[in-house]
Every structure is written in C-alpha cells, then in structure tokens.
Design a protein around this motif. Structure first.
Motif, mmCIF file in Angstrom:
data_model
loop_
_atom_site.group_PDB
_atom_site.id
_atom_site.type_symbol
_atom_site.label_atom_id
_atom_site.label_comp_id
_atom_site.label_asym_id
_atom_site.label_seq_id
_atom_site.Cartn_x
_atom_site.Cartn_y
_atom_site.Cartn_z
ATOM 1 N N SER A 41 0.843 -1.196 0.000
ATOM 2 C CA SER A 41 0.000 0.000 0.000
ATOM 3 C C SER A 41 0.881 1.250 0.000
ATOM 4 O O SER A 41 0.588 2.233 -0.682
ATOM 5 N N LEU A 42 1.984 1.178 0.738
ATOM 6 C CA LEU A 42 2.899 2.312 0.794
ATOM 7 C C LEU A 42 3.474 2.596 -0.586
ATOM 8 O O LEU A 42 3.502 3.738 -1.061
ATOM 9 N N VAL A 43 3.896 1.510 -1.245
ATOM 10 C CA VAL A 43 4.482 1.662 -2.576
ATOM 11 C C VAL A 43 3.429 2.152 -3.566
ATOM 12 O O VAL A 43 3.702 3.040 -4.382
ATOM 13 N N LEU A 94 -3.757 -1.038 -5.371
ATOM 14 C CA LEU A 94 -3.849 -1.767 -4.108
ATOM 15 C C LEU A 94 -4.634 -3.064 -4.286
ATOM 16 O O LEU A 94 -4.222 -4.136 -3.839
ATOM 17 N N ILE A 95 -5.782 -2.962 -4.981
ATOM 18 C CA ILE A 95 -6.621 -4.154 -5.169
ATOM 19 C C ILE A 95 -5.865 -5.216 -5.957
ATOM 20 O O ILE A 95 -5.926 -6.409 -5.665
ATOM 21 N N PRO A 143 -3.703 -11.120 -11.499
ATOM 22 C CA PRO A 143 -3.472 -9.706 -11.807
ATOM 23 C C PRO A 143 -3.189 -9.449 -13.279
ATOM 24 O O PRO A 143 -3.592 -8.420 -13.807
ATOM 25 N N SER A 144 -2.552 -10.377 -13.961
ATOM 26 C CA SER A 144 -2.221 -10.096 -15.358
ATOM 27 C C SER A 144 -3.470 -10.104 -16.220
ATOM 28 O O SER A 144 -3.550 -9.391 -17.206
ATOM 29 N N ALA A 148 -6.572 5.641 -8.814
ATOM 30 C CA ALA A 148 -5.428 4.842 -9.271
ATOM 31 C C ALA A 148 -4.868 4.020 -8.117
ATOM 32 O O ALA A 148 -4.597 2.823 -8.257
ATOM 33 N N GLY A 149 -4.716 4.690 -6.970
ATOM 34 C CA GLY A 149 -4.169 3.998 -5.798
ATOM 35 C C GLY A 149 -5.018 2.796 -5.420
ATOM 36 O O GLY A 149 -4.497 1.717 -5.121
#
Lengths: 564, 329
Positions: free
Chosen positions: B20-22, B301-302, B262-263, B296-297
């Motif tokens: 989440s930080l990244v 994150l998801i 994710p891909s 976007a964040g």
C-alpha cells in the motif's frame, strides 16, 4: 533333480532395432533363452550390451524408435513378440503374468501417489478387487516384503522411505498378482551392499516360495555368482555365452566372458603397487573434524527442528605418498568429509592441517580466499560422475586448461602444450583436444577429469567414487592409471568409495565410516580380510563374491546397533 | 495445514502494508497533482480557475499536507470505513466505480481463465503424447499464430466479422436497449452474445503460451521411469498418462495462478479499450493519466491484494496436489 523344471517363457532369436536417422541400430541381435519355473537366469553384460532392452522387449515395453523386428517370446501359447505394443492382450500380461522390478526405486515410483495406491492399482486392474480387498491384500504384501508397520506404510510416499524400503515396495507391487515371471533389471545397483544383500535374499526367498521364473539383469558378477542358477552373457546385443552358473564362471570359453571375469577377479585382490612409504610425515591431517546441519529451518528462519551430525569428530592422517581409502554406505558422511577438507562445505568444528614437504604447514580453516585458492592448486578433486562433471559446451582443451587459465599459468600456447602433455599422461590422444565431452566414452571422460585434476601439479588428490559410474573392465583400467600416476608424480590420495573391492585394489590404508564416525582405521588388506569392528565385518561379508563355489553373502554377518 | 495457512495470512499483513505504501508512492510520483492537471485542462478550454478556488480545493483534498499524513488519511479510511476516497475525475466515490468495474473484470477474466485451461490442458497433453504428429504440428502452428497476432487486431477482426457477417451488435457488454434494463433472460442472452468476443480474444494468446508450457512439461514427465513402471503394470495408455505424468505436469500450472489473476486484469487493457468494455484496465489508465490519485491507488492496491491471494491459493493447491511440498514444511 531328475527332470528340468517346466519352461515358462521361451525366447528365440529375439531381435530389436532402433531406427535412427541413418539406418538402424541393432540393440538386441538374435537372443535366445528359456526361463524355467523356480529358477533364475542371470543376464550379464556391461552398459550398452542390450540387456535392459532385452528385458523390456519381453513385456513389449521398448519405447519407439525401438521395435521388435524378429524372433518369438512364447509365454504358454502366446507369442508376445507378435502382440501390438499398446493392445489389450499385452496389457493383460503386464503386471499379471510377467512383472518387472526396476533399477531406480525412487524415480520408478510416482512421487505424488502413496505406496499403497500404486500397489492397489495393480490388484484392482488385474484381479478386479474392490478398494477394501485391495487395501487388505496390499498390507499383506507389504508385510511379506518385510516393510515394518505395513498398516502405516501403505499411506506413505516414496520419498519417506529409504532406498531399500522403496525397492521392497517395488517388489510388493511386482508380486501383487502372483506373476509367473519376474524380471529384475539391476534391482540392487542403486543400493548399499548390506541393503543389496537383504533385498537379494528377499527376492530369492519369495521366488523359491512361489516357484516363479526369474530373469535377473545385472552388471555385477558377484551378484550373479551368489544368486542365479544359469547365466547368459551379453555383448553387443548378442548372447555370447550361456550355461549353468558354475560352468560359465569356471569354464568360460568365449574371450569376452573370460575378459569380464578376469577384470572382476582382478578387483578382488590388491593391485601390484609400490609399497607405501615406510616412515613419512603426514601431508594432510584432520583433527576432530565435524559438520552439523540444522534441520527444518524455514525460509523465515526460526528454530531448527533438530540437528544432523553428518561428520562427527573425525581424526585421520594422510602420509605423503600414501593412499587412504574412506569406505562407507550412503549417508555415512564420507562425501561430506571429502568436501570439508577443502572447505567446499564449511566444517562446524575441528581442524585440517596441510603440511606440504619443504614448506610451512597450512591450517586450512584460517585461510582467506586467496589462501584457499592456492590450496586448491595443491589439493584437487576427481568427481564421481564423468558425465555430469564435464561441461558439455566446453571442448576438452577448455576443460583441462581451465584451471591453468584461472590461475594464469602461461600464455595460450603454453596452456595448449600443457593440455596435450596432460592428455598423453592420462592415456588420451592429444589430437582429441578440440572435441566435446559427448564424443568420449565414460572411461575416457573420467580420464579427462583426471587430466583436469592434474593440471596444476597437485600434491594431494581427493577422489570421490571416481569409478563407480564405470563398467568393471574400464574400472580397473582407471584404477591402474591412478596407480601409475601416483608413482610417477608422487601423489597422495584420499579415495572415497562404497566399493570394498575398489578400495582393496587401490588403497594402502582404509578408514571405515558409519553415521559420520570413523569406526575403524587400518591396513587395507587387514580390514578387507579380517576386520575387527562388527560393522566392518557385516559390511565386508555383504559384498557378493564372484565365485559360485564360494558364496559369501549367504553366511554374512549382520550388524545392528545392539551388537556393538 | 491450517496452521500453515494462518501463518501465511499473518505474513500477508506486513507485505500488504509495504504494497500500500508503494502504491501510494507510485501515484504521488508524477510531478504535480490532480489540481495541476485540472487547471491545465480548464486553461486548455479557454477558461481559468482563480487562485482562491485552487487553494480551497487543495485544502479540501488535503493535497498540501505532507506525504505521510495523506497516506495515513487514505489508508485509515480504507481499513476502518471501507472508504477508498473520492475520485476527482469522476466526481464519485472511488469504491462505487471500483466495485462496478471490478465485478465485470473478474467475471470476464474468470471466464477467460476457464476457457484458457479448458483448451490449453487437453491440447497440450495431446501435443506431448503425440509429439511430431500431424495434429501436434497443426496445434503448434495455430499456437504460434495465436501468440503472434496482437490482441487488438484479433479483437477488431472478430468485431468486424460478427458485425458485417452476422449483423451482431458488438462492443461493450450489452446492446444499448439492455444497458439500463433490469435483469431478464433476454438481457442474459444479450450479455452472452457480447461476451464471447472479449473472452476469446483474452484467452487466445494465453492459451497458445500455455499449450507450449504444458507440452514441454508433459514431454519431460513422459520419459520418467515411473511411467515405464506404470506401463509395466498393464495400465492402459490413457489411464496411466492421466494418472501419473499429467498430474506432475500440472504443478507448474498451479504455481502460475498467482500471477495469472493480476495479469488478466491489467494485461487486457488494450483489448478492453478496443472492445469498449467496462473493465478495470481502461479506468486505471485514465486515472493514471489524469492523476486521479485515489482511484489509481485503489486499483493498484486491489491488484496487489489479488496477487497475494493468488499466490496463497496456488501454494495451497500445490500442497494439496504434491505431497512433497507438504513434506518439506
């Protein structure tokens, strides 16, 4: 015995070809033999002689491009050679009438199925047993092959078993449907001698009890002499000699059989070699050397579940010019010990001191990187597997010259000259320099490995099973070469092996290792003929002796922890 | 086993924190923020935003605060209230946009995944068992064509074919008349009629790649000694291949589940744009371009969470399938 037992399987003029790009290669060429109920035929030969292909042909298991092109395999009224390779008819025979035990019990069992599932499968398939009956029968079978706690063992996986136990499971699987013919393809080659003796005993007992006909394929003349009734010797796809075991061992007529027996018997006594130096200072001494492995540490660290003492307080001395054998079964720590000396595995405790003649002694554990590198040019390794230890993408010149190049010994012309000198030293033609390893046979590859080890003029060689991957006739050649080199170059050897014969042939002194400890050290001849430690006695007596008139294995001593 | 899963879940917490930080760092990285791109967009249209309203908006969105304060506000809202923030660009709460799009994305992706496996595994097995046969060559050829054709070309081609030859309405997931309609059988049929193009397009290139993987894996396994053992038992060729080598050849497949999820979401952006699908990819792209940071964040994150879940799933499956993996723990 007045009448010969009934013939169960009769093979006539069996011929198997492997189709290749140019023409075809005849792996089995007109082989004939009979398998009789209750008797064992030993099929002997060196690698590439076609013995395994013959065995597989009996069950139509030769993989393409191999194909049976002639001859007959009669099992009762059926000619197996005529059956289609994938047909229903041959499948009904496989595992039911004829079954097979393979060499590598680990890779021959599925790693993801339980032992029980793999045995039950045969029962369900051929005897149409339901799951419950099959399970009960499997437990019974596992008990018969002397697997302890069969009720639990049935649900275990192959990797949870030791080599001997895996082979027993394999045997249980082969016996499941009471086959008339059992084919054992090098069943004990991958096992330690004491385990080998037990497994051979078991197979022999079961075979006698059930009156099965058996075909035992092996390269080991000792195993043949101790276990079979009749022998067929294979050479380049043909049976060159056949007959009762005593006749073949004591009245061999074919030159190949004679050569094979001579090479085997040669390794049953010490080689003619120079006497070890009478008084000489140790060139290498190990003091209380030990290695402890922490078990079960996960990727995230955490506490070890236990420790394994792979090498435990080993103290040994290697005199200059001497050959010290280290013998032991798998897991005895002998290979680890060899690696600890050069710190390719870092010792946990103890000391190694290298005292080259005319220089100050070196304490190996205190060396920095540069010091270790110097040490590596004085003490070198010869590896076991001549196929895996040579980079297939490098030419012989690059392989042998690499240590010279790394240590910056001379220009490329000088290195070339040195490489050809080394190749001639190990009995290879210097003109072969630009070839790749695959162009060489096993024995030649091991010579290349030796040439590489000698490149930097070492004082000590550590040889880890240098001949165990080689055929018996090649084996004595390589050992003779090492003996000659030792004399000419004044080398000292540490020679690690599981093979008592090789140790006796080659070594002055022997250290016997068991579970990380040295149980006995002494003169090689004494240890091999009249060992004093009970473990050594058991080990020596388990080695099959290549003379059917003097079986050794049957009267072997057994060693258990309590008999100490 | 249960303990292992619990342990893995526990390890996921610090990983998630890092991710989440990244994610937040990444969306802060481009120079400027949403307001700068907003003002320039307004300036482009000939109007201007006065400084007072810029300041007011800055304070409202907390854009003047230091990085860690913004991060804390963002993440604490997500954790404690399920509030992913406000999308500047869309003028809507991020979570509403997110769940709409995520639902469709996961649905389409899952269908594609099923299609990929249903095609790739049998074809791969066939190709490995009948290596160098006509069938193998045909599938190899088709496979390489599938790999080589860019997905958007394939998407355009399929749209053209189904529109001109079959007169079907293509693009999007629904015909216009069903877009806002309540669910009915007709709407479902309409959905299926639209769905096959994206599913096929997304599946085709992955299928081609997986056929090659399956073929190679199984070819290796087929020459193992345990296959000979099984054959020596008298098993039929089909039974033994399915029971032994195929089971082992599936292991590498299972290990890939982790990154397949994710891909499939971020990898099909181009296809989704071409086909006008309400999927996550195009939305994420637009959010990144317009520096719609919370949107976007949230997406990044998801996707990180999905990757972690995928990894966990594939590890658990692997342990179930292969006892050696269990044993090593």
């Amino acid at each position: 015995m007045t009448t010969e037992p009934e013939i169960v399987l009769s093979v006539r003029d069996l011929t198997v070809d492997f189709t290749q790009r140019q023409g075809s290669f005849r792996a089995v060429d007109g082989v004939s033999f009979d398998l009789r109920a209750g008797r064992t035929l030993g099929l002997v030969g060196e690698s590439g002689s076609g013995k395994s292909v013959t065995a597989r042909a009996l069950m139509q298991l030769v993989d393409p491009p191999g194909r049976i092109i002639g001859g007959s395999i009669r099992l009762g009224d059926i000619d197996i050679a005529q059956l289609p390779r994938r047909g229903e008819a041959i499948r009904a025979i496989r595992g039911a009438d004829i079954s097979m035990i393979f060499q590598e019990p680990m890779s021959s069992l599925s790693p993801v199925h339980t032992i029980g599932a793999q045995v039950m499968e045969v029962l369900e398939l051929h005897l149409k047993l339901d799951r419950k009956a099959a399970r009960a029968r499997t437990i019974e079978l596992l008990g018969q092959v002397e697997i302890p706690n069969p009720e639990q063992a049935i649900d275990r996986y192959a990797y949870e078993f030791s080599g001997g136990m895996r082979q027993r499971a394999m045997i249980a699987m082969a016996l499941a449907c009471n086959p008339r013919v059992l084919i054992a393809d090098e069943p004990t080659t991958a096992l330690d001698v004491t385990t080998q003796a037990e497994v051979l005993d078991l197979i022999g007992r079961i075979q006698r009890e059930r009156g099965m006909a058996m075909l035992l394929i092996t390269h080991d003349m000792g195993v043949v002499a101790e276990t079979v009734d009749d022998v067929a010797v294979m050479y380049r796809g043909q049976v060159v000699e056949a007959g009762p075991v005593d006749q073949v061992f004591h009245g061999a007529t074919h030159p190949y059989t004679q050569r094979l027996l001579a090479a085997t018997l040669k390794l049953e006594q010490p080689a003619a070699r120079p006497a070890p130096p009478a008084v000489s200072s140790p060139i290498l001494s190990l003091r209380n050397l030990g290695k402890t492995y922490q078990l079960g540490i996960g990727a995230f660290g955490g506490k070890a579940k236990g420790t394994l003492r792979a090498v435990d307080a080993v103290s040994l001395e290697l005199a200059a010019g001497e050959t010290l054998g280290i013998v032991g079964e798998s897991g005895s720590g002998k290979t680890t010990l060899g690696r600890l000396i050069l710190r390719t595995v870092e010792p946990t405790d103890g000391e190694v001191v290298y005292s080259p003649p005319g220089a100050a002694p070196v304490v190996v554990r205190t060396l920095d990187k540069a010091g270790l590198r110097n040490l590596y040019s004085e003490i070198r390794f010869i590896f076991q597997d001549p196929f895996a230890s040579l980079n297939p993408r490098m030419t012989v010149r690059q392989i042998v010259g690499e240590p010279l190049l790394i240590n910056r010994r001379g220009s490329s012309t000088e290195i070339n000259a040195r490489v050809s000198q080394l190749l001639e030293l190990v009995g290879l033609d210097a003109g072969m320099m630009s070839r790749y390893p695959h162009a060489f046979s096993g024995g030649q590859r091991q010579r290349i490995g030796i040439a590489r080890a000698l490149a930097l003029d070492p004082k000590v060689l550590i040889a880890d099973e240098p001949t165990s991957a080689l055929d018996v006739s090649i084996r004595s050649q390589i050992l003779d070469l090492l003996i000659e080199l030792r004399q000419r170059l004044g080398l000292s050897f540490i020679f690690i092996s599981h093979d008592i014969g090789v140790i006796r042939y080659f070594c002055d002194r022997v250290a016997v290792m068991r579970r990380g400890r040295v149980v006995e050290v002494g003169d090689a001849q004494t240890i091999c003929t009249s060992p004093s430690h009970p473990y050594t006695q058991a080990l020596i007596s388990a080695v099959p002796y290549p003379d059917p008139r003097r079986p050794r294995m049957q009267q072997r001593a057994r060693y258990t922890e309590t008999s100490v | 086993m249960l303990l292992y899963i619990l342990k893995r879940l526990l390890y996921m917490v610090p990983t998630l924190f890092g991710m989440s930080l990244v994610s937040f760092l990444i969306i802060q990285l481009p120079p400027g923020d949403f307001l700068t791109s907003l003002t320039s967009a307004i300036a482009d249209s000939g109007q201007s935003l006065d400084q007072a309203s810029i300041d007011r908006l800055t304070a409202l969105y907390g854009l003047d605060q230091p990085f860690y304060v913004q991060y804390w506000n963002w993440i604490s809202n997500i954790i404690f209230r399920g509030d992913f923030g406000w999308s500047f660009d869309w003028g809507q709460p991020v979570s509403r946009l997110l769940w709409d799009r995520m639902g469709v994305t996961i649905f389409v992706s899952a269908l594609s995944l099923v299609l990929i496996w249903a095609l790739a595994i049998p074809i791969g097995i066939y190709s490995a068992v009948r290596r160098y046969s006509i069938g193998d060559y045909v599938f190899t050829f088709l496979g390489f064509v599938g790999l080589a054709v860019p997905t958007f070309i394939l998407a355009l081609g399929l749209m053209y074919v189904s529109f001109t030859w079959f007169g079907l309405n293509v693009g999007g997931l629904f015909s216009p008349e069903y877009e806002q309609a309540p669910w009915s059988l007709a709407k479902l049929l309409d959905l299926l009629q639209h769905l096959w193009i994206p599913v096929v397009v997304i599946a085709i290139s992955s299928t081609a790649a997986l056929i090659r993987v399956m073929r190679a894996n199984l070819s290796d396994e087929l020459s193992k000694p345990y296959v000979v053992t099984a054959r020596a038992k008298g098993l039929s060729e089909f039974t033994l291949i399915m029971r032994y080598p195929v089971r082992l050849a599936l292991n590498p497949f299972v290990s890939t589940i982790g990154w397949v999820l994710p891909s499939l979401i971020s990898g099909v952006t181009i296809t989704a744009i071409v086909l006008n699908l309400p999927m996550a990819g195009p939305l994420l792209l637009r959010a990144l371009v317009s520096q719609d940071m919370y949107l976007a964040g949230a997406f990044i994150l998801i996707m990180s969470v999905l990757t972690l879940i995928g990894m966990l799933l594939s590890d658990i499956l692997l342990a179930v399938l292969d006892p050696r993996v269990r044993y090593q723990r």
